[in-house]
Design a protein around this motif. Structure first.
Motif, short mmCIF file in Angstrom:
data_model
loop_
_atom_site.label_atom_id
_atom_site.label_comp_id
_atom_site.label_asym_id
_atom_site.label_seq_id
_atom_site.Cartn_x
_atom_site.Cartn_y
_atom_site.Cartn_z
N GLY A 229 0.82 -1.21 0.00
CA GLY A 229 0.00 0.00 0.00
C GLY A 229 0.85 1.26 0.00
N ASN A 230 0.23 2.38 0.33
CA ASN A 230 0.94 3.66 0.21
C ASN A 230 1.20 4.36 1.53
OD1 ASN A 230 1.11 3.53 -2.62
ND2 ASN A 230 -1.06 4.09 -2.74
N GLN A 231 0.80 3.75 2.65
CA GLN A 231 0.98 4.39 3.95
C GLN A 231 2.24 3.86 4.62
OE1 GLN A 231 -1.27 6.69 5.07
NE2 GLN A 231 -2.31 6.39 3.10
N TYR A 232 3.18 4.71 4.95
CA TYR A 232 4.37 4.28 5.71
C TYR A 232 5.05 5.52 6.25
CZ TYR A 232 7.23 5.74 1.74
OH TYR A 232 7.82 6.49 0.76
N GLU A 233 5.98 5.32 7.17
CA GLU A 233 6.77 6.45 7.67
C GLU A 233 8.14 6.42 7.02
OE1 GLU A 233 7.02 6.43 11.92
OE2 GLU A 233 4.89 6.94 12.11
N ARG A 234 8.75 7.58 6.84
CA ARG A 234 10.11 7.54 6.27
C ARG A 234 11.07 6.98 7.31
NH1 ARG A 234 12.75 13.24 4.87
NH2 ARG A 234 14.65 12.07 5.36
N SER A 235 12.25 6.58 6.84
CA SER A 235 13.21 5.89 7.71
C SER A 235 13.86 6.86 8.68
CB SER A 235 14.30 5.25 6.85
OG SER A 235 15.08 6.25 6.23
N LYS A 236 14.25 6.36 9.84
CA LYS A 236 15.04 7.16 10.78
C LYS A 236 16.45 7.35 10.24
CE LYS A 236 12.18 7.35 14.44
NZ LYS A 236 11.10 8.21 13.98
N LEU A 237 16.96 6.30 9.59
CA LEU A 237 18.37 6.28 9.18
C LEU A 237 18.74 7.50 8.33
CD1 LEU A 237 20.95 4.57 9.27
CD2 LEU A 237 20.19 3.48 7.15
N TYR A 238 17.83 7.93 7.46
CA TYR A 238 18.13 9.05 6.56
C TYR A 238 17.37 10.32 6.94
CZ TYR A 238 20.42 5.47 3.84
OH TYR A 238 21.26 4.46 3.44
N ASP A 239 16.85 10.35 8.18
CA ASP A 239 16.13 11.52 8.66
C ASP A 239 17.15 12.55 9.15
OD1 ASP A 239 14.78 13.37 10.30
OD2 ASP A 239 13.20 11.92 10.74
N PRO A 240 17.08 13.81 8.67
CA PRO A 240 18.09 14.81 9.05
C PRO A 240 18.20 15.00 10.57
CG PRO A 240 16.59 15.70 7.38
CD PRO A 240 16.08 14.34 7.75
N SER A 241 17.10 14.79 11.32
CA SER A 241 17.13 15.06 12.76
C SER A 241 17.66 13.87 13.56
CB SER A 241 15.71 15.41 13.24
OG SER A 241 14.89 14.26 13.13
N PHE A 242 18.05 12.83 12.90
CA PHE A 242 18.42 11.58 13.57
C PHE A 242 19.93 11.39 13.44
CE2 PHE A 242 18.62 6.87 13.72
CZ PHE A 242 17.85 6.62 14.84
N ALA A 243 20.63 11.33 14.59
CA ALA A 243 22.09 11.15 14.55
C ALA A 243 22.42 9.67 14.72
CB ALA A 243 22.74 11.94 15.68
N HIS A 244 23.49 9.21 14.09
CA HIS A 244 23.94 7.84 14.32
C HIS A 244 25.45 7.77 14.10
CE1 HIS A 244 24.11 7.13 9.98
NE2 HIS A 244 22.89 7.63 9.89
N GLY A 245 26.01 6.62 14.23
CA GLY A 245 27.46 6.42 14.18
C GLY A 245 28.17 7.09 13.01
N CYS A 246 27.51 7.22 11.87
CA CYS A 246 28.16 7.76 10.67
C CYS A 246 27.71 9.17 10.32
CB CYS A 246 27.86 6.86 9.46
SG CYS A 246 28.40 5.18 9.69
N ARG A 247 26.80 9.75 11.12
CA ARG A 247 26.30 11.08 10.73
C ARG A 247 25.79 11.83 11.96
NH1 ARG A 247 21.39 12.55 9.35
NH2 ARG A 247 20.59 10.45 9.00
N GLU A 248 26.11 13.16 12.00
CA GLU A 248 25.57 14.03 13.06
C GLU A 248 24.13 14.41 12.67
OE1 GLU A 248 28.18 16.36 15.25
OE2 GLU A 248 28.63 14.20 15.25
N ALA A 249 23.32 14.76 13.71
CA ALA A 249 21.98 15.27 13.40
C ALA A 249 22.10 16.69 12.85
CB ALA A 249 21.12 15.26 14.64
N ASP A 250 21.18 17.03 11.95
CA ASP A 250 21.13 18.38 11.39
C ASP A 250 20.54 19.30 12.47
OD1 ASP A 250 21.09 20.47 9.65
OD2 ASP A 250 20.09 19.36 8.03
N PRO A 251 21.23 20.40 12.90
CA PRO A 251 20.69 21.19 14.04
C PRO A 251 19.46 22.02 13.65
CG PRO A 251 22.82 22.10 13.30
CD PRO A 251 22.54 20.88 12.43
#
Ligand code: SAH
Length: 251
Positions: A229-251
């Protein structure tokens, strides 16, 4: 040495580089002729002995492979998709273990991956399903009761059903009895990645009619779930506000 090789879902160039090399070097190939694309055999040497296992028993397959391996020949046992899924390789490996014949397994692209590609779909969408259930309807091979389609359907997850395209009325009944709404999106993928690939999008309730109208009764996978179907949430991994081991969060 005996190599169990996954041929991939169909397309000639969807075998792994390793699998293709093993075929090129093989002295003996035993291939699962009912589903393996025979075009793969064009990679073999001119003097390679080729056997189609479709008309052979386990014992006959062993009678071909074991003496060949014991006399130093390179043997490839070519299975469709990935050999770990409904490949009947365990019974072969156990006999080889008992006889002390060495073997290795070369994985392949399973048809459930080929089907997702044909559908241009992602099975694991955030807020839809993070689980893929690979299963089948019971046929001549029974399925344990705790794994009945009805029981598995209770999870409401993404489901991919093998070996079931000849029983779609019963499959739909079981899926609905297990908790899916009849209008849940479903798709039939026939011969994924083969030149004759076909994709049919429908609902669980519409599966049987769709297959009948298009003459699809085998070599197909049934996929079911909200991922179509067409309902879903976008991923956390590529969300600008989400920081992880390889990327800082966008302030
Ligand atoms: N080991 C294989 C599965 C073998 S069981 C794999 O990993 O894909 C055989 C079943 O797989 C068929 O009945 C069908 O349901 C499915 N199948 C195999 N190849 C397929 C393909 N190219 N497209 C759709 N379904 C396929």
């Amino acid at each position: 040495m005996i190599h169990f090789v996954g041929a991939g879902p169909g397309a000639e160039d969807l075998i792994t580089v390793r699998g293709a090399k093993l075929l090129e070097e093989a002295d003996v190939v035993v291939y699962a002729g009912s589903l393996v694309n025979p075009a793969h055999l064009a990679r073999t040497k001119a003097d390679c002995a080729i056997y189609n296992s479709a008309s052979m028993t386990l014992e006959q397959v062993m009678e071909v492979m074991v003496p060949a391996a014991q006399t130093g020949k390179q043997v490839v046992r070519l299975h469709t998709g990935d050999p770990s899924i409904y490949g009947a390789i365990r019974e072969q490996m156990d006999i080889l273990d008992a006889k002390g014949v060495p073997y290795e397994v070369c994985p392949g692209v399973s048809s459930f991956c080929g089907a997702a590609a044909a559908l241009r779909a992602e099975y694991t969408l955030p807020n839809v399903s993070q689980t893929v259930i690979l299963s089948r309807m019971a046929g001549r091979t029974p399925v344990p009761e705790r794994e009945s389609i009805r029981a598995l359907a209770a999870h409401g997850s993404t489901m991919v059903l093998f070996l079931s395209s000849g029983m779609l009325g019963k499959l739909a009944e079981e899926l609905i009895a297990g908790g899916y709404a009849p209008e849940t999106p479903a798709a039939i993928v026939y011969k994924a990645t083969w030149p004759e690939e076909k994709v049919f999008r429908t609902t669980i309730a519409g599966l049987e009619q769709m297959a009948n109208e298009n003459g699809i009764h085998k070599t197909a996978l049934i996929t079911v779930g909200g991922f179509l179907g067409n309902q879903y949430e976008r991923s956390k991994l590529y969300d600008p506000s989400f920081a992880h081991g390889c990327r800082e969060a966008d302030p």
